[in-house]
Scaffold this motif. Structure first.
Motif, PDB file in Angstrom:
ATOM      1  N   TRP A 121     -12.784  -7.643  -4.788  1.00  0.00           N
ATOM      2  CA  TRP A 121     -11.753  -6.757  -4.256  1.00  0.00           C
ATOM      3  C   TRP A 121     -12.424  -5.712  -3.386  1.00  0.00           C
ATOM      4  O   TRP A 121     -13.640  -5.519  -3.452  1.00  0.00           O
ATOM      5  CB  TRP A 121     -11.006  -6.052  -5.396  1.00  0.00           C
ATOM      6  CG  TRP A 121      -9.927  -6.878  -6.036  1.00  0.00           C
ATOM      7  CD1 TRP A 121     -10.085  -8.062  -6.689  1.00  0.00           C
ATOM      8  CD2 TRP A 121      -8.538  -6.572  -6.085  1.00  0.00           C
ATOM      9  NE1 TRP A 121      -8.880  -8.509  -7.159  1.00  0.00           N
ATOM     10  CE2 TRP A 121      -7.911  -7.618  -6.797  1.00  0.00           C
ATOM     11  CE3 TRP A 121      -7.769  -5.510  -5.614  1.00  0.00           C
ATOM     12  CZ2 TRP A 121      -6.548  -7.629  -7.029  1.00  0.00           C
ATOM     13  CZ3 TRP A 121      -6.403  -5.528  -5.854  1.00  0.00           C
ATOM     14  CH2 TRP A 121      -5.808  -6.580  -6.546  1.00  0.00           C
ATOM     15  N   LYS A 173     -12.692  -7.334  -9.827  1.00  0.00           N
ATOM     16  CA  LYS A 173     -11.544  -7.109 -10.697  1.00  0.00           C
ATOM     17  C   LYS A 173     -11.189  -8.462 -11.305  1.00  0.00           C
ATOM     18  O   LYS A 173     -10.840  -9.390 -10.574  1.00  0.00           O
ATOM     19  CB  LYS A 173     -10.381  -6.542  -9.876  1.00  0.00           C
ATOM     20  CG  LYS A 173      -9.165  -6.161 -10.670  1.00  0.00           C
ATOM     21  CD  LYS A 173      -8.177  -5.456  -9.737  1.00  0.00           C
ATOM     22  CE  LYS A 173      -6.902  -5.090 -10.422  1.00  0.00           C
ATOM     23  NZ  LYS A 173      -5.972  -4.418  -9.508  1.00  0.00           N
ATOM     24  N   ARG A 191     -16.671  -2.396  -2.116  1.00  0.00           N
ATOM     25  CA  ARG A 191     -16.412  -3.714  -2.696  1.00  0.00           C
ATOM     26  C   ARG A 191     -16.638  -3.633  -4.200  1.00  0.00           C
ATOM     27  O   ARG A 191     -17.596  -2.993  -4.654  1.00  0.00           O
ATOM     28  CB  ARG A 191     -17.365  -4.728  -2.053  1.00  0.00           C
ATOM     29  CG  ARG A 191     -17.048  -6.141  -2.401  1.00  0.00           C
ATOM     30  CD  ARG A 191     -17.907  -7.086  -1.590  1.00  0.00           C
ATOM     31  NE  ARG A 191     -17.776  -8.414  -2.150  1.00  0.00           N
ATOM     32  CZ  ARG A 191     -18.304  -9.477  -1.613  1.00  0.00           C
ATOM     33  NH1 ARG A 191     -19.012  -9.397  -0.520  1.00  0.00           N
ATOM     34  NH2 ARG A 191     -18.125 -10.655  -2.178  1.00  0.00           N
ATOM     35  N   PHE A 208       0.823  -1.216   0.000  1.00  0.00           N
ATOM     36  CA  PHE A 208       0.000   0.000   0.000  1.00  0.00           C
ATOM     37  C   PHE A 208       0.853   1.261   0.000  1.00  0.00           C
ATOM     38  O   PHE A 208       0.330   2.367   0.107  1.00  0.00           O
ATOM     39  CB  PHE A 208      -0.942   0.017   1.208  1.00  0.00           C
ATOM     40  CG  PHE A 208      -1.832  -1.192   1.286  1.00  0.00           C
ATOM     41  CD1 PHE A 208      -2.574  -1.598   0.190  1.00  0.00           C
ATOM     42  CD2 PHE A 208      -1.918  -1.929   2.453  1.00  0.00           C
ATOM     43  CE1 PHE A 208      -3.393  -2.714   0.255  1.00  0.00           C
ATOM     44  CE2 PHE A 208      -2.737  -3.048   2.522  1.00  0.00           C
ATOM     45  CZ  PHE A 208      -3.474  -3.440   1.426  1.00  0.00           C
ATOM     46  N   ASP A 223      -9.818   3.921   1.990  1.00  0.00           N
ATOM     47  CA  ASP A 223      -8.926   5.036   2.306  1.00  0.00           C
ATOM     48  C   ASP A 223      -8.230   4.757   3.625  1.00  0.00           C
ATOM     49  O   ASP A 223      -8.861   4.346   4.602  1.00  0.00           O
ATOM     50  CB  ASP A 223      -9.710   6.348   2.426  1.00  0.00           C
ATOM     51  CG  ASP A 223     -10.306   6.781   1.104  1.00  0.00           C
ATOM     52  OD1 ASP A 223      -9.815   6.338   0.052  1.00  0.00           O
ATOM     53  OD2 ASP A 223     -11.264   7.577   1.131  1.00  0.00           O
ATOM     54  N   GLN A 236      -5.230   6.098  -0.942  1.00  0.00           N
ATOM     55  CA  GLN A 236      -6.264   5.215  -1.474  1.00  0.00           C
ATOM     56  C   GLN A 236      -5.631   3.877  -1.827  1.00  0.00           C
ATOM     57  O   GLN A 236      -4.623   3.829  -2.534  1.00  0.00           O
ATOM     58  CB  GLN A 236      -6.930   5.855  -2.677  1.00  0.00           C
ATOM     59  CG  GLN A 236      -7.720   7.093  -2.285  1.00  0.00           C
ATOM     60  CD  GLN A 236      -8.415   7.742  -3.458  1.00  0.00           C
ATOM     61  OE1 GLN A 236      -7.866   7.804  -4.547  1.00  0.00           O
ATOM     62  NE2 GLN A 236      -9.618   8.224  -3.224  1.00  0.00           N
ATOM     63  N   CYS A 237      -6.203   2.803  -1.289  1.00  0.00           N
ATOM     64  CA  CYS A 237      -5.638   1.460  -1.446  1.00  0.00           C
ATOM     65  C   CYS A 237      -6.690   0.524  -2.014  1.00  0.00           C
ATOM     66  O   CYS A 237      -7.883   0.782  -1.920  1.00  0.00           O
ATOM     67  CB  CYS A 237      -5.203   0.919  -0.080  1.00  0.00           C
ATOM     68  SG  CYS A 237      -4.070   1.971   0.824  1.00  0.00           S
ATOM     69  N   SER A 238      -6.211  -0.588  -2.566  1.00  0.00           N
ATOM     70  CA  SER A 238      -7.116  -1.664  -2.963  1.00  0.00           C
ATOM     71  C   SER A 238      -6.410  -2.987  -2.741  1.00  0.00           C
ATOM     72  O   SER A 238      -5.180  -3.068  -2.782  1.00  0.00           O
ATOM     73  CB  SER A 238      -7.564  -1.507  -4.416  1.00  0.00           C
ATOM     74  OG  SER A 238      -6.470  -1.595  -5.289  1.00  0.00           O
ATOM     75  N   LYS A 263     -11.718  -1.507  -2.110  1.00  0.00           N
ATOM     76  CA  LYS A 263     -10.866  -0.323  -2.094  1.00  0.00           C
ATOM     77  C   LYS A 263     -11.265   0.479  -0.866  1.00  0.00           C
ATOM     78  O   LYS A 263     -12.408   0.402  -0.398  1.00  0.00           O
ATOM     79  CB  LYS A 263     -10.929   0.477  -3.379  1.00  0.00           C
ATOM     80  CG  LYS A 263     -12.235   0.917  -3.877  1.00  0.00           C
ATOM     81  CD  LYS A 263     -12.035   1.633  -5.214  1.00  0.00           C
ATOM     82  CE  LYS A 263     -13.349   1.773  -5.946  1.00  0.00           C
ATOM     83  NZ  LYS A 263     -13.180   2.357  -7.267  1.00  0.00           N
TER      84      LYS A 263
END
Length: 143
Positions: free
Chosen positions: A50, A45, A42, A17, A54, A67-69, A52
């Motif tokens: 997946w 992908k 949610r 991340f 914050d 911002q992460c996923s 994503k």
């Protein structure tokens, strides 16, 4: 193998991340590690679930947002410290503490009312660490 002694607070990196120098609370009372995040969404992908979210890596500056996923590994019912059971998303990621890196499971949760953004639980500690609750930053240094 000799076990590594860590303190009740350590600094960690979450390289997947792009997060470094995140202060974590080592919590042997928690089975699973948890990370405070906001705005969980949610999505799919390549046909896989997946999430994503914050992440606010600086507890003293909530304006800083990363911002992460991550691939969703599981959804579990977790009993939180206040005794309430809640459903949480579970992801897997690499963690680095000191010179040691290993994969861990993390539940994504709202820890905004807690002092630390991340708890490192028993499962993540595995059999490689012993915790000295009277010490802090034994294998990592606070900047």
């Amino acid at each position: 193998m000799d076990k590594i002694i860590i303190g009740n607070l350590e600094m960690c990196n979450l390289p997947e991340f792009g997060i470094s120098d995140l202060e974590i609370r080592v919590d042997t009372g928690a089975k699973t590690s948890s990370l405070h995040v906001d705005n969980i969404i949610r999505f799919k992908k390549k046909g896989k679930p997946w999430v994503k979210f914050d992440l606010h890596p600086d507890i003293h500056n909530v304006e800083t947002v990363v911002q992460c996923s991550a691939c969703l590994d599981d959804i579990r019912r977790i009993k939180s410290s206040n005794g309430k059971t809640e459903q949480r998303y579970v992801i897997k990621t690499q963690i680095t503490v000191g010179d040691i890196s290993w994969p861990i499971e993390i539940t994504l949760s709202d820890r905004s009312d807690m002092s630390y953004l991340m708890l490192l639980g028993r499962e993540a500690l595995g059999e490689q660490f012993l915790v000295d609750p009277s010490k802090t930053f034994l294998i990592s240094s606070k900047n």
